[in-house]
Design a protein around this motif. Structure first.
Motif, PDB file in Angstrom:
ATOM      1  N   ALA A   1       0.830  -1.210   0.000  1.00 29.94           N
ATOM      2  CA  ALA A   1       0.000   0.000   0.000  1.00 29.94           C
ATOM      3  C   ALA A   1       0.859   1.252   0.000  1.00 29.94           C
ATOM      4  CB  ALA A   1      -0.928  -0.006   1.215  1.00 29.94           C
TER       5      ALA A   1
ATOM      6  N   ASP B   1       0.893  -8.677  -5.670  1.00 34.15           N
ATOM      7  CA  ASP B   1       0.154  -8.036  -4.582  1.00 34.15           C
ATOM      8  C   ASP B   1       0.219  -6.520  -4.686  1.00 34.15           C
ATOM      9  OD1 ASP B   1       2.888  -8.152  -3.987  1.00 34.15           O
ATOM     10  OD2 ASP B   1       2.550  -8.064  -1.825  1.00 34.15           O
TER      11      ASP B   1
ATOM     12  N   HIS C   1      -3.032  -4.172  -5.365  1.00 35.15           N
ATOM     13  CA  HIS C   1      -3.388  -3.069  -4.478  1.00 35.15           C
ATOM     14  C   HIS C   1      -3.527  -1.769  -5.264  1.00 35.15           C
ATOM     15  CE1 HIS C   1      -3.651  -1.271  -0.422  1.00 35.15           C
ATOM     16  NE2 HIS C   1      -3.223  -0.193  -1.057  1.00 35.15           N
TER      17      HIS C   1
ATOM     18  N   ASP D   1      -6.849  -2.025  -7.219  1.00 34.60           N
ATOM     19  CA  ASP D   1      -8.055  -2.050  -6.379  1.00 34.60           C
ATOM     20  C   ASP D   1      -8.278  -0.742  -5.629  1.00 34.60           C
ATOM     21  OD1 ASP D   1      -8.423  -4.623  -7.203  1.00 34.60           O
ATOM     22  OD2 ASP D   1      -7.738  -5.561  -5.339  1.00 34.60           O
ATOM     23  N   ASN D   2      -7.208  -0.091  -5.216  1.00 40.07           N
ATOM     24  CA  ASN D   2      -7.332   1.080  -4.360  1.00 40.07           C
ATOM     25  C   ASN D   2      -7.068   2.403  -5.074  1.00 40.07           C
ATOM     26  OD1 ASN D   2      -7.623  -0.040  -1.374  1.00 40.07           O
ATOM     27  ND2 ASN D   2      -6.164  -1.346  -2.454  1.00 40.07           N
TER      28      ASN D   2
END
Length: 211
Positions: free
Chosen positions: A64, A124, A128, A131-132
């Motif tokens: 993130a 991953d 992220h 998706d974000n």
């Protein structure tokens, strides 16, 4: 009540943004020296001068933190693209927006290459980011579509052009870092690599047209 609660809202938000940026920058710096897998949340927090608990107040994990930085850079590029004059061709606008970005981060091109490699090699992190930060996949496509006079809901061309433009810019970054191109300037490589772009963004044919 914490000291931050006593600060005016603008100052609190500015401090939060500063901490978020510091954590993302620390994550990228560690990934560039240790690699993605060896970089831990604990190390990122320590490098940024905060606790692990504070880190988790901002990000759920290292993916993130890096995705936040990648999204900010893409957003910055899209702002440069929108700022290009409408009078220039779409190909020139795309090239000049990347020129502005590479000029701005000329001293950090090697670090940008690390970020790109991390995004491309870690599912991953890509997940992220998608998706974000869905805007990173949409804004550039919409601007390309506007400049080409196409509807991105009906035409695949703006989507392809946006993807290829990113690939061209990454190619320039990697070439400039390679000893095989040690005698070439970044601007020279940018001009040569992007010279192929007009072929891709010529006036598109109507896919529904029949003779």
């Amino acid at each position: 009540m914490t000291p931050d609660c006593l600060k005016p809202r603008g100052l609190r938000e500015a401090k939060k943004a500063q901490t978020r940026s510091a954590l993302s920058a620390a994550a990228l710096d560690l990934v560039s020296t240790r690699g993605y897998e060896a970089t831990t949340v604990e190390a990122i927090a320590q490098a940024a001068g905060v606790s692990v608990r504070t880190f988790h107040n901002y990000f759920p994990g290292k993916a993130a933190a890096l995705a936040n930085l990648a999204a900010n850079l893409v957003e910055e590029y899209h702002a440069e693209l929108r700022a290009q004059p409408d009078e220039v061709s779409c190909a020139d606008a795309l090239r000049d927006a990347w020129r502005a970005m590479l000029d701005r981060y000329r001293a950090d091109v090697a670090v940008l290459s690390v970020l790109i490699d991390a995004v491309e090699s870690n599912p991953d992190l890509r997940r992220h980011l998608q998706d974000n930060h869905p805007e990173v996949l949409v804004t550039g496509v919409e601007e390309v579509a506007r400049r080409l006079g196409l509807d991105p809901a009906d035409s695949a061309v703006p989507h392809v052009v946006a993807e290829i433009t990113f690939t061209l810019a990454v190619t320039v970054i990697r070439m400039h870092a390679s000893p095989d191109f040690a005698g070439r300037t970044q601007d020279d490589l940018l001009d040569e690599v992007f010279s192929a772009l007009p072929l891709l963004v010529a006036v598109p044919t109507d896919p529904h047209h029949t003779d």
